[in-house]
Design a protein around this motif. Sequence first.
Motif, PDB file in Angstrom:
ATOM      1  N   LEU A 262      55.188  60.723  77.396  1.00 26.92           N
ATOM      2  CA  LEU A 262      53.777  60.809  77.014  1.00 26.92           C
ATOM      3  C   LEU A 262      53.561  60.318  75.583  1.00 26.92           C
ATOM      4  O   LEU A 262      52.570  59.630  75.291  1.00 26.92           O
ATOM      5  N   ALA A 263      54.492  60.658  74.694  1.00 28.46           N
ATOM      6  CA  ALA A 263      54.379  60.171  73.323  1.00 28.46           C
ATOM      7  C   ALA A 263      54.505  58.648  73.278  1.00 28.46           C
ATOM      8  O   ALA A 263      53.812  57.976  72.504  1.00 28.46           O
ATOM      9  N   GLY A 264      55.381  58.095  74.125  1.00 24.17           N
ATOM     10  CA  GLY A 264      55.536  56.651  74.172  1.00 24.17           C
ATOM     11  C   GLY A 264      54.298  55.942  74.671  1.00 24.17           C
ATOM     12  O   GLY A 264      53.929  54.871  74.170  1.00 24.17           O
ATOM     13  N   VAL A 265      53.628  56.527  75.657  1.00 26.75           N
ATOM     14  CA  VAL A 265      52.384  55.942  76.166  1.00 26.75           C
ATOM     15  C   VAL A 265      51.349  55.846  75.057  1.00 26.75           C
ATOM     16  O   VAL A 265      50.715  54.806  74.845  1.00 26.75           O
ATOM     17  N   ALA A 266      51.169  56.943  74.322  1.00 28.18           N
ATOM     18  CA  ALA A 266      50.187  56.955  73.239  1.00 28.18           C
ATOM     19  C   ALA A 266      50.590  56.007  72.113  1.00 28.18           C
ATOM     20  O   ALA A 266      49.750  55.276  71.569  1.00 28.18           O
ATOM     21  N   PHE A 267      51.860  55.975  71.778  1.00 30.21           N
ATOM     22  CA  PHE A 267      52.331  55.143  70.674  1.00 30.21           C
ATOM     23  C   PHE A 267      52.139  53.660  70.977  1.00 30.21           C
ATOM     24  O   PHE A 267      51.826  52.866  70.083  1.00 30.21           O
ATOM     25  N   GLY A 268      52.310  53.279  72.227  1.00 34.22           N
ATOM     26  CA  GLY A 268      52.158  51.877  72.589  1.00 34.22           C
ATOM     27  C   GLY A 268      50.734  51.375  72.484  1.00 34.22           C
ATOM     28  O   GLY A 268      50.497  50.167  72.369  1.00 34.22           O
ATOM     29  N   MET A 269      49.767  52.280  72.533  1.00 31.52           N
ATOM     30  CA  MET A 269      48.363  51.879  72.415  1.00 31.52           C
ATOM     31  C   MET A 269      47.881  51.848  70.971  1.00 31.52           C
ATOM     32  O   MET A 269      46.761  51.435  70.691  1.00 31.52           O
ATOM     33  N   LEU A 270      48.743  52.296  70.044  1.00 33.91           N
ATOM     34  CA  LEU A 270      48.391  52.256  68.626  1.00 33.91           C
ATOM     35  C   LEU A 270      48.923  50.982  67.992  1.00 33.91           C
ATOM     36  O   LEU A 270      49.964  50.457  68.397  1.00 33.91           O
ATOM     37  N   HIS A 271      48.217  50.495  67.016  1.00 33.22           N
ATOM     38  CA  HIS A 271      48.667  49.328  66.263  1.00 33.22           C
ATOM     39  C   HIS A 271      48.683  49.742  64.796  1.00 33.22           C
ATOM     40  O   HIS A 271      47.701  49.588  64.074  1.00 33.22           O
TER      41      HIS A 271
END
Length: 417
Positions: A262-271
């Motif tokens: 879940l943390a990876g999903v959110a992190f991938g949408m951040l720039h």
Amino acid sequence: MSSSYRAIFAAPGTGGFSAAGLIGRLPLAMMGIGVVTMVSQLTGRYGLAGALSATMAMSAAVLGPQISRLVDRHGQRRVLRPATLIAVAAVAGLLLCAEWGAPDWTLFVFATGTGCVPSLGAMVRARWAEIYRGSPRELHTAYSWESIVDEMCFIVGPIVSIGLSTAWFPAAGPLLAGVFLVVGVLWLTAQRATEPVPRPRAEHTGGSALRSPGLRVLAATFLATGAIFGAVDVVTVAFAEEQGHKTAASLVLAVYALGSCLAGVAFGMLHLSGPPARRWLVGVCAMAVSMIPLQLAGSLPFLAVALFVAGLSIAPTMVTTVALVEAHVPRTKLTEGMTWTSTGLLVGVALGSSAAGWVVDAAGARAGYAVPAVAGAVAAAVAFLGFRRLREPAPTRGGHGADDRNPDRRDGIERVA
């Protein structure tokens, strides 16, 4: 799936090689814990189970970078298929010797041969790097996606491996892991269009990728980080058995991976802006701190919650690590460089699982959670000491910049004369 993730799959062939990588990486989550479960069921000896898991990890740590170096020189298809054949033969020998009650030394001989299992994660990430080199936003999202895939493997893998080995027969989990490895490697290597083209032999100079000071810091820190993962796996299986619910260990470990996913999903949408080295340091320290609540575990529900929170720092740290590897390692050694961080993890898993197994045998499962706590403290200390070397890419290593100066690059594909 968000638009950021959909966008990276617009390039032809990306869905296929990512799916193949998922299948081929399931053994990473299944094999070690499957062997621990199998051996503990057949012999009741967690020390032996942890030592075998450690031997497999150490063997992969020694052989993995050499296989990846050959891949950089000769291509994925030519190297991965014969390496996988050797690894599968070794897995078969290990399972047969365990089932037949062969002497312990035979188990260790075949466990050593399993080190030929190739690093499918590095192979897939190298394909993403080839497609999106020069496009840092897309590459960040692609690396985040692969981190999610890693965690999906660690959610599903232990459940399947432990579940089959406890409900069907002891070797069922590792056996299925071997099948997944063969399918994944054959499927990935059949996709020639997205396979990175080996660079000319004259460009493979300068020795090992590990000569990079930044890469050495990453590998050393991940050695301690791997000890966290290896110890948590072994101790959680033992803790669940002490609680009378050994099969629940797979669910608890899946919750650990779910937090990371879940943390990876959110992190991938951040720039995010700012130095990636600073984010990496924060992530390593967060992993270390998250081991403290495990010392208070008195029940499986409490342990599951603590591990879920601990998992939240894993994927962002892993994604940032891959970006740092690319910044500190030459283009011609990228696959090898990515494999060295995996090697650090594998050595750490070997040390952590072995130490945890002996502590569990000597003092019980709850005492075993001191091992990942100590490993986390060591990881944070190494990260602090090496932080200066990661703040800026080494001037001769290049990262994106070195490749972007190549006049023959078009649309992320480099032509080799």
